[in-house]
Design a protein around this motif. Structure first.
Motif, PDB file in Angstrom:
ATOM      1  N   VAL B 235      27.363 -43.260  -8.284  1.00 40.21           N
ATOM      2  CA  VAL B 235      26.383 -42.539  -9.100  1.00 40.21           C
ATOM      3  C   VAL B 235      25.126 -42.226  -8.280  1.00 40.21           C
ATOM      4  O   VAL B 235      24.537 -41.156  -8.425  1.00 40.21           O
ATOM      5  N   LYS B 236      24.770 -43.153  -7.419  1.00 39.36           N
ATOM      6  CA  LYS B 236      23.516 -43.038  -6.665  1.00 39.36           C
ATOM      7  C   LYS B 236      23.368 -41.705  -5.910  1.00 39.36           C
ATOM      8  O   LYS B 236      22.351 -41.031  -6.075  1.00 39.36           O
ATOM      9  N   PRO B 237      24.350 -41.307  -5.089  1.00 37.48           N
ATOM     10  CA  PRO B 237      24.174 -40.022  -4.390  1.00 37.48           C
ATOM     11  C   PRO B 237      24.461 -38.814  -5.284  1.00 37.48           C
ATOM     12  O   PRO B 237      24.010 -37.701  -5.001  1.00 37.48           O
ATOM     13  N   LEU B 238      25.211 -39.040  -6.382  1.00 38.21           N
ATOM     14  CA  LEU B 238      25.559 -37.928  -7.283  1.00 38.21           C
ATOM     15  C   LEU B 238      24.322 -37.371  -7.995  1.00 38.21           C
ATOM     16  O   LEU B 238      24.166 -36.162  -8.129  1.00 38.21           O
ATOM     17  N   MET B 239      23.477 -38.302  -8.473  1.00 36.07           N
ATOM     18  CA  MET B 239      22.309 -37.916  -9.275  1.00 36.07           C
ATOM     19  C   MET B 239      21.398 -36.921  -8.537  1.00 36.07           C
ATOM     20  O   MET B 239      21.131 -35.835  -9.065  1.00 36.07           O
ATOM     21  N   PRO B 240      20.912 -37.254  -7.328  1.00 34.56           N
ATOM     22  CA  PRO B 240      20.029 -36.290  -6.646  1.00 34.56           C
ATOM     23  C   PRO B 240      20.739 -34.988  -6.269  1.00 34.56           C
ATOM     24  O   PRO B 240      20.111 -33.920  -6.258  1.00 34.56           O
ATOM     25  N   ALA B 241      22.043 -35.044  -5.987  1.00 31.33           N
ATOM     26  CA  ALA B 241      22.778 -33.824  -5.646  1.00 31.33           C
ATOM     27  C   ALA B 241      22.828 -32.890  -6.853  1.00 31.33           C
ATOM     28  O   ALA B 241      22.533 -31.688  -6.745  1.00 31.33           O
ATOM     29  N   ALA B 242      23.170 -33.452  -8.021  1.00 33.99           N
ATOM     30  CA  ALA B 242      23.220 -32.643  -9.246  1.00 33.99           C
ATOM     31  C   ALA B 242      21.830 -32.107  -9.581  1.00 33.99           C
ATOM     32  O   ALA B 242      21.673 -30.955 -10.016  1.00 33.99           O
ATOM     33  N   GLU B 243      20.823 -32.934  -9.329  1.00 30.89           N
ATOM     34  CA  GLU B 243      19.438 -32.529  -9.577  1.00 30.89           C
ATOM     35  C   GLU B 243      19.069 -31.357  -8.658  1.00 30.89           C
ATOM     36  O   GLU B 243      18.435 -30.389  -9.080  1.00 30.89           O
ATOM     37  N   GLY B 244      19.475 -31.460  -7.402  1.00 30.94           N
ATOM     38  CA  GLY B 244      19.192 -30.395  -6.430  1.00 30.94           C
ATOM     39  C   GLY B 244      19.853 -29.075  -6.830  1.00 30.94           C
ATOM     40  O   GLY B 244      19.231 -28.009  -6.779  1.00 30.94           O
ATOM     41  N   ILE B 245      21.113 -29.160  -7.257  1.00 31.21           N
ATOM     42  CA  ILE B 245      21.834 -27.948  -7.679  1.00 31.21           C
ATOM     43  C   ILE B 245      21.145 -27.354  -8.912  1.00 31.21           C
ATOM     44  O   ILE B 245      20.892 -26.144  -8.972  1.00 31.21           O
ATOM     45  N   SER B 246      20.818 -28.218  -9.891  1.00 32.24           N
ATOM     46  CA  SER B 246      20.157 -27.750 -11.120  1.00 32.24           C
ATOM     47  C   SER B 246      18.842 -27.042 -10.767  1.00 32.24           C
ATOM     48  O   SER B 246      18.534 -25.964 -11.289  1.00 32.24           O
ATOM     49  N   GLN B 247      18.088 -27.640  -9.857  1.00 30.86           N
ATOM     50  CA  GLN B 247      16.799 -27.080  -9.444  1.00 30.86           C
ATOM     51  C   GLN B 247      16.992 -25.684  -8.851  1.00 30.86           C
ATOM     52  O   GLN B 247      16.257 -24.752  -9.172  1.00 30.86           O
ATOM     53  N   ARG B 248      17.997 -25.538  -8.011  1.00 36.92           N
ATOM     54  CA  ARG B 248      18.286 -24.242  -7.377  1.00 36.92           C
ATOM     55  C   ARG B 248      18.735 -23.218  -8.430  1.00 36.92           C
ATOM     56  O   ARG B 248      18.404 -22.030  -8.329  1.00 36.92           O
ATOM     57  N   LEU B 249      19.479 -23.678  -9.431  1.00 34.98           N
ATOM     58  CA  LEU B 249      19.917 -22.767 -10.502  1.00 34.98           C
ATOM     59  C   LEU B 249      18.715 -22.279 -11.307  1.00 34.98           C
ATOM     60  O   LEU B 249      18.642 -21.115 -11.694  1.00 34.98           O
ATOM     61  N   VAL B 250      17.761 -23.185 -11.543  1.00 29.96           N
ATOM     62  CA  VAL B 250      16.542 -22.823 -12.273  1.00 29.96           C
ATOM     63  C   VAL B 250      15.767 -21.764 -11.483  1.00 29.96           C
ATOM     64  O   VAL B 250      15.347 -20.744 -12.034  1.00 29.96           O
ATOM     65  N   GLU B 251      15.606 -22.010 -10.184  1.00 29.88           N
ATOM     66  CA  GLU B 251      14.883 -21.055  -9.324  1.00 29.88           C
ATOM     67  C   GLU B 251      15.564 -19.686  -9.361  1.00 29.88           C
ATOM     68  O   GLU B 251      14.902 -18.652  -9.428  1.00 29.88           O
ATOM     69  N   GLN B 252      16.882 -19.713  -9.311  1.00 31.55           N
ATOM     70  CA  GLN B 252      17.645 -18.463  -9.306  1.00 31.55           C
ATOM     71  C   GLN B 252      17.463 -17.708 -10.627  1.00 31.55           C
ATOM     72  O   GLN B 252      17.278 -16.496 -10.628  1.00 31.55           O
ATOM     73  N   ASP B 253      17.494 -18.452 -11.744  1.00 34.54           N
ATOM     74  CA  ASP B 253      17.286 -17.835 -13.051  1.00 34.54           C
ATOM     75  C   ASP B 253      15.912 -17.177 -13.101  1.00 34.54           C
ATOM     76  O   ASP B 253      15.744 -16.094 -13.651  1.00 34.54           O
ATOM     77  N   ARG B 254      14.916 -17.854 -12.515  1.00 34.14           N
ATOM     78  CA  ARG B 254      13.556 -17.330 -12.516  1.00 34.14           C
ATOM     79  C   ARG B 254      13.503 -16.025 -11.715  1.00 34.14           C
ATOM     80  O   ARG B 254      12.890 -15.057 -12.128  1.00 34.14           O
ATOM     81  N   ILE B 255      14.160 -16.010 -10.562  1.00 38.23           N
ATOM     82  CA  ILE B 255      14.187 -14.799  -9.722  1.00 38.23           C
ATOM     83  C   ILE B 255      14.841 -13.650 -10.499  1.00 38.23           C
ATOM     84  O   ILE B 255      14.350 -12.532 -10.515  1.00 38.23           O
ATOM     85  N   ASN B 256      15.953 -13.961 -11.192  1.00 34.66           N
ATOM     86  CA  ASN B 256      16.655 -12.928 -11.958  1.00 34.66           C
ATOM     87  C   ASN B 256      15.787 -12.384 -13.083  1.00 34.66           C
ATOM     88  O   ASN B 256      15.772 -11.185 -13.340  1.00 34.66           O
ATOM     89  N   LEU B 257      15.038 -13.275 -13.750  1.00 35.31           N
ATOM     90  CA  LEU B 257      14.147 -12.837 -14.832  1.00 35.31           C
ATOM     91  C   LEU B 257      13.043 -11.943 -14.265  1.00 35.31           C
ATOM     92  O   LEU B 257      12.705 -10.916 -14.850  1.00 35.31           O
ATOM     93  N   ASP B 258      12.519 -12.333 -13.099  1.00 36.86           N
ATOM     94  CA  ASP B 258      11.480 -11.533 -12.449  1.00 36.86           C
ATOM     95  C   ASP B 258      12.011 -10.144 -12.114  1.00 36.86           C
ATOM     96  O   ASP B 258      11.348  -9.134 -12.336  1.00 36.86           O
TER      97      ASP B 258
END
Lengths: 262, 262
Positions: B235-258
């Motif tokens: 679980v330990k390495p999974l959590m930050p990896a999933a967090e990193g992917i989620s963060q990148r998806l959020v950034e991408q959504d923001r770019i698309n909205l812009d």
């Protein structure tokens, strides 16, 4: 064939396929109007075809009502040998290469007069590059492209040069005679190099991947920063990786032949 | 709609798509006769449709004259958001996870009542598993499946249980009440576990991946040998990896909205 050109079935299928062709990497989400315009079909026809493609799962609608390529088409596409045989076999070798070089690792095939990138692995330390899986780049200005052109039938080389060799940087080889000599070197020493010929600052090294019949079916390459790239250091891990993939492809061909003969 | 059911265009498109549906992971190379039989269309129709699909590049012929899914369909399929957005963003994180755990790493989404594997990375040390990119597995017996079911609308859970929960091993959860409590735990502690519930000897751990709106859009999981698997270590390495992917998806959504608002 000519007698069939008015066959309504033919044109319907062609129009359905033209709806798919409306999508590309710069147009991944399209409104119905945009699809009709890009596919050059009437809006009413586009509406009917899109509805059918959506029902099947070839298209999906996003939250804003725009269309995207659907999960089902992606799934069927993965059955193409370039993925189901080549990429699946190469992926673990590519991961190892990426891990040891910390650079971009490419697997590419030739489609006509272009390089098609089958997979690209990268690391946070790797130099930014323009390739992506499913993307296309020229044959004469990339490491993987030179490998694929060097091992293509000579007619391909002639056809490629006849179209002219576009210049991307000051280092791109644009003279057919020079390219021919370069490809000769690629064949004799077993690997290709491209030094800032596609993108300034980037250097690529690539080696061939063979199938069971000894045919070059793909190229495996590494793209690094030209300042920190040492060709011999890049070639060293590439050779056994390409050898490993080739070996696995040979084994797979043998299994397939066995299955056919039973 | 009903009035359109005799529309010849509709049936031609549907038949062309049925040719593609004739292909699956166990049938990647088919003769024309096999296509006609599997697509349930007359041989003459199959012949015409296959020719058109081949001309466009949706099908290709191998050395033995059998048909395979073509490079062009694979390329278009890669434009699906599951690849062009989700997989492309997740791949570097998955590589890192694979490198640190030496186990199988999965990225999966839910399609209806099934898990669809978007990407699978493996290493020579990893335990052999049955998943593959583009493959499907059940929701109740896999780590990624439990994450996706736990975060699906409750109607999905009801529908899923109504069909019955097939048993794969002695450890598969086949009782809806128990599955419901298990999914509650998945939501409260933030990760899912599946201990030999799909395959004896294998243990999987998975965590959710969110998009910009906070919706769970995917699951990231690791599959290891059950004997050497330590859940907390996975679980330990999974959590930050999933967090990193989620963060990148959020950034991408923001770019698309812009992009949309300009």
């Amino acid at each position: 064939m000519a007698g069939n050109s008015r066959d309504p079935g033919r044109s319907v299928t062609a129009r359905a396929l033209s709806v798919l062709t409306a999508f590309d990497i710069d147009h991944t989400r399209l409104t119905l109007t945009a699809i009709a315009r890009r596919a050059e079909i009437p809006l009413a026809t586009a509406h009917r075809l899109v509805r059918e493609l959506e029902m099947w799962g070839a298209l999906e609608r996003d939250g804003d009502g725009r269309y995207e390529i659907g999960l089902r088409l992606w799934e069927i596409g993965l059955l193409a040998p370039v993925n189901s045989r080549l990429r699946e076999i190469a992926l673990p070798y590519m991961q190892e290469l990426c891990q040891s070089t910390h650079d971009n690792v490419h697997l590419a095939v030739r489609d006509g007069l272009e390089v098609v990138y089958v997979e690209k692995l990268t690391t946070p330390r790797a130099v930014p590059i323009i390739s992506r899986s499913g993307g296309r780049l020229p044959l004469h200005s990339t490491g993987v492209g030179k490998v694929l052109l060097a091992h293509a039938p000579s007619a391909v080389m002639h056809q490629y040069c006849e179209r002219g060799l576009p210049r991307y940087t000051a280092y791109t080889i644009t003279e057919p005679g020079r390219l021919g000599r370069e490809l000769q070197t690629v064949r004799s020493r077993g690997f290709a190099q491209a030094n800032e010929e596609m993108t300034l600052g980037n250097c690529s090294v690539a080696v061939p991947v063979h199938d069971g019949g000894g045919t070059v079916v793909a190229a495996l390459g590494v793209v690094a920063h030209s300042v920190r790239a040492e060709v011999s250091k890049l070639v060293k891990p590439l050779m056994p990786a390409a050898e490993g993939i080739s070996q696995r492809l040979v084994e797979q061909d043998r299994i397939n032949l066995d299955l056919l003969s039973h």
